[in-house]
Scaffold this active site. Structure first.
Site, mmCIF file in Angstrom:
data_model
loop_
_atom_site.group_PDB
_atom_site.id
_atom_site.type_symbol
_atom_site.label_atom_id
_atom_site.label_comp_id
_atom_site.label_asym_id
_atom_site.label_seq_id
_atom_site.Cartn_x
_atom_site.Cartn_y
_atom_site.Cartn_z
ATOM 1 N N LYS A 271 -25.465 29.121 -16.030
ATOM 2 C CA LYS A 271 -25.497 28.364 -14.779
ATOM 3 C C LYS A 271 -26.818 27.608 -14.647
ATOM 4 C CE LYS A 271 -22.484 31.413 -12.074
ATOM 5 N NZ LYS A 271 -22.318 32.174 -10.823
ATOM 6 N N GLU B 285 -25.387 34.982 -16.647
ATOM 7 C CA GLU B 285 -24.787 36.101 -15.909
ATOM 8 C C GLU B 285 -23.598 36.635 -16.686
ATOM 9 O OE1 GLU B 285 -23.454 34.735 -12.058
ATOM 10 O OE2 GLU B 285 -25.436 34.969 -11.170
ATOM 11 N N LYS B 286 -23.263 37.883 -16.458
ATOM 12 C CA LYS B 286 -21.998 38.437 -16.937
ATOM 13 C C LYS B 286 -20.891 37.614 -16.286
ATOM 14 C CE LYS B 286 -19.158 41.555 -18.612
ATOM 15 N NZ LYS B 286 -19.035 41.627 -20.089
ATOM 16 N N PHE B 287 -19.861 37.244 -17.048
ATOM 17 C CA PHE B 287 -18.757 36.480 -16.465
ATOM 18 C C PHE B 287 -17.771 37.455 -15.814
ATOM 19 C CE2 PHE B 287 -14.536 34.340 -16.812
ATOM 20 C CZ PHE B 287 -14.800 33.313 -15.902
ATOM 21 N N HIS C 265 -12.909 34.427 -4.246
ATOM 22 C CA HIS C 265 -14.054 33.856 -3.535
ATOM 23 C C HIS C 265 -13.929 34.260 -2.069
ATOM 24 C CE1 HIS C 265 -16.641 30.134 -2.383
ATOM 25 N NE2 HIS C 265 -16.371 30.794 -1.274
ATOM 26 N N GLU D 94 -21.754 33.415 0.148
ATOM 27 C CA GLU D 94 -20.592 33.442 -0.748
ATOM 28 C C GLU D 94 -20.670 34.631 -1.703
ATOM 29 O OE1 GLU D 94 -19.877 28.618 -1.297
ATOM 30 O OE2 GLU D 94 -20.329 29.846 -3.053
ATOM 31 N N ARG E 72 -25.482 25.428 5.939
ATOM 32 C CA ARG E 72 -24.911 24.357 6.781
ATOM 33 C C ARG E 72 -23.654 24.863 7.473
ATOM 34 N NH1 ARG E 72 -22.873 23.506 1.450
ATOM 35 N NH2 ARG E 72 -20.632 23.900 1.496
ATOM 36 N N ARG F 6 -6.283 21.869 3.629
ATOM 37 C CA ARG F 6 -7.011 20.597 3.573
ATOM 38 C C ARG F 6 -6.066 19.495 3.099
ATOM 39 N NH1 ARG F 6 -13.088 21.424 1.221
ATOM 40 N NH2 ARG F 6 -13.566 23.408 2.233
HETATM 41 C C1 MV4 Z 1 -19.020 32.864 -11.544
HETATM 42 C C2 MV4 Z 1 -17.724 33.181 -11.996
HETATM 43 C C3 MV4 Z 1 -17.578 34.287 -12.782
HETATM 44 N N1 MV4 Z 1 -18.644 35.045 -13.105
HETATM 45 N N2 MV4 Z 1 -20.053 33.645 -11.894
HETATM 46 C C4 MV4 Z 1 -17.925 28.760 -9.340
HETATM 47 C C5 MV4 Z 1 -18.673 28.038 -8.290
HETATM 48 C C6 MV4 Z 1 -20.016 28.658 -8.221
HETATM 49 N N3 MV4 Z 1 -20.349 28.908 -6.853
HETATM 50 C C7 MV4 Z 1 -19.923 29.912 -9.003
HETATM 51 N N4 MV4 Z 1 -18.626 29.947 -9.618
HETATM 52 C C8 MV4 Z 1 -18.256 30.994 -10.397
HETATM 53 N N5 MV4 Z 1 -19.273 31.816 -10.764
HETATM 54 C C9 MV4 Z 1 -19.848 34.707 -12.667
HETATM 55 N N6 MV4 Z 1 -20.887 35.462 -13.018
HETATM 56 C C10 MV4 Z 1 -16.678 32.340 -11.624
HETATM 57 C C11 MV4 Z 1 -16.935 31.231 -10.844
HETATM 58 C C12 MV4 Z 1 -15.783 30.421 -10.555
HETATM 59 C C13 MV4 Z 1 -15.268 30.328 -9.269
HETATM 60 C C14 MV4 Z 1 -15.849 30.974 -8.183
HETATM 61 C C15 MV4 Z 1 -15.333 30.856 -6.921
HETATM 62 C C16 MV4 Z 1 -14.196 30.090 -6.724
HETATM 63 C C17 MV4 Z 1 -13.602 29.434 -7.757
HETATM 64 C C18 MV4 Z 1 -14.118 29.538 -9.041
HETATM 65 C C19 MV4 Z 1 -13.507 28.868 -10.081
HETATM 66 C C20 MV4 Z 1 -14.023 28.981 -11.335
HETATM 67 C C21 MV4 Z 1 -15.153 29.733 -11.573
#
Ligand code: MV4
Length: 445
Positions: A158, A200-202, A208, A275, A292, A336
């Site tokens: 990231k 980061e670990k995925f 969300h 978030e 915001r 939306r």
């Molecule tokens: C992640 C993730 C999986 N693992 N981080 C997407 C937007 C940004 N705010 C961070 N995001 C993500 N971070 C880790 N460590 C997966 C996502 C992600 C995601 C997160 C929220 C909503 C939709 C998403 C779609 C793809 C990836």
């Protein structure tokens, strides 16, 4: 209380803010580009100032032009809405120097959450759970590779200046690491002029879930429950709802407490959103904080029966919060509606609206700035309306949304209405069984 607020924004959110100001007895100033001179925010504000040509850079993003409008209208506060300058620490700073109140957090708070590594470090110190990963920036490819091995694949790269999904790269095997690392660096440098990367670990198949918080100027921070924003496409939210079908009472309580800690750790002032990613085992991790008011704030307003813009203006003017959290009394959902063609990869479809009839009736709210005879300009965000429903149960809310969507007449341009109609019928969606990959496998009829 403020006497006159300048709204540094356009579209539905400008209108939304004007409505609350009117009810609070506060005068309003609209700013607009030449592309927006027929807009309702211009008509409904007490005063309106043209700030330049259609291009955002020369109008809604131009700090000198907005400050000139503040100066000539004698506004004593600026509401930035969302997008544009809402999370620009420099703009908040300039407002302060001009002696006008920026309705939002301080420049320092905006900056500390804008840099994702700083935000993460702040959360670790505050005891908020974060995704396991690098201790700050990655120094080089070699240390990145070593760390990825230690964390275990898959990992995600990231950009520290990123957010909202920009500049992210998933790496599933060590042999792809070098290539993705280079791409992430180049992308981050081009997008943010900052090529700082962290790892980061995925987290696989996450949801969300975000918490609305509000802080006053005296250190009190409370939460206003959550919004589930898992239904997204290419990091664009399509639907938001509360309560999250995935949260238990216990999890809401834990995440709510973590959100308050997040806010308190920076003495947060104003409305904000924390978030989280929630994995399939219901473990939650801090992702980012938005400083915001958000697009989806009506979902929270409907479940709580509170005007969030009013609360935001009140705390900006120095009002004290009582210190009690807010829990959902109802179910609410927001669809939306974008000027995009869902049958052609959601490509933007601006243009002239020939016919328009908004859904109405019990439990239905529509926030929009468009009308029959309005032309959606091609220069800005494609969102043209939000259909918000509330009901006693999720099932009733979905039924009501189907009824509302069926009443929506919007002709002349393609919109995401057909997508939402189909989503409401989807078995997995109705069962509350989905993750952030849901849309990838969703076939539009
Ligand atoms: C992640 C993730 C999986 N693992 N981080 C997407 C937007 C940004 N705010 C961070 N995001 C993500 N971070 C880790 N460590 C997966 C996502 C992600 C995601 C997160 C929220 C909503 C939709 C998403 C779609 C793809 C990836």
């Amino acid at each position: 209380m403020f006497k006159k607020i300048l709204i540094a924004n356009r579209g539905e959110i400008a209108l939304r803010i004007i409505r609350t100001c009117k009810e609070m007895g506060i005068k309003t100033v609209a700013v607009y580009s030449t592309a927006d001179k027929e807009s309702l925010h211009v008509r409904f504000a007490d005063e309106a100032v043209c700030i330049g040509p259609p291009s955002s850079t020369d109008s809604y993003l131009s700090i000198p032009k907005i400050m000139a409008a503040v100066e000539i209208t004698n506004a004593d506060a600026v509401h930035p809405g969302y997008g544009f300058l809402a999370e620009n620490a420099n703009f908040a700073e300039v407002c302060t120097q001009y002696g006008v109140k920026f309705i939002g957090p301080t420049p320092k708070m905006i900056q500390s959450m804008g840099d994702k590594i700083t935000a993460k470090e702040t959360m670790i110190k505050a005891g908020v759970p974060v995704v396991p990963g690098s201790d700050g920036l990655l120094k080089n490819l070699k240390s990145g590779l070593a760390l990825a091995k230690k964390i275990g694949y898959p990992i995600i790269l990231k950009a520290t200046a990123g957010g909202g999904g920009k500049g992210m790269r998933i790496v599933r095997h060590a042999d792809e690491f070098a290539e993705q690392w280079e791409k992430a660096k180049i992308e981050a440098k081009a997008s943010f002029t900052n090529d700082g990367i962290y790892v980061e670990k995925f987290i696989e198949e996450p949801r969300h879930v975000e918490f609305q918080i509000i802080g006053d100027q005296y250190g009190t921070v409370v939460h206003m429950s959550e919004r589930d924003c898992t239904i997204q496409r290419r990091h664009q939210k399509l639907l938001e709802e509360c309560p999250s079908p995935f949260l238990t009472k216990k999890l809401r309580d834990e995440m709510g407490k973590a959100s308050i800690k997040a806010g308190q750790s920076i003495n947060y002032e104003g409305v904000g959103t924390v978030e989280f990613l929630v994995d399939k085992h219901k473990k939650f991790y801090f992702m980012e904080m938005n400083t915001r008011i958000q697009v989806e704030h009506p979902v929270t307003e409907e479940v709580l029966g509170i005007d969030l813009i009013k609360e935001q203006i009140k705390v900006a003017a120095g009002a004290k919060l009582s210190g009690t959290n807010f829990l959902p009394k109802m179910v609410s959902m927001e669809c939306r509606i974008n000027a995009e063609d869902p049958h052609h990869d959601f490509r933007p479809n601006p243009g002239y609206i020939t016919a328009f009839h908004s859904p109405k009736g019990f439990g239905v709210r529509v926030d929009t700035h468009v009308y029959a005879g309005y032309s959606v300009p091609p220069f800005y965000d494609s969102m043209i309306a939000k259909v918000i429903c509330k009901a006693k149960t999720r099932e009733e809310c979905i039924t009501r949304m189907q009824r509302a969507l069926s009443e929506f007449i919007l002709e002349g341009i393609k919109t995401t209405l057909p997508f939402h109609q189909q989503l409401m019928k989807d078995a997995s969606f109705r069962a509350g069984n989905f993750n952030t990959s849901f849309i990838e496998t969703f076939k539009i009829e």
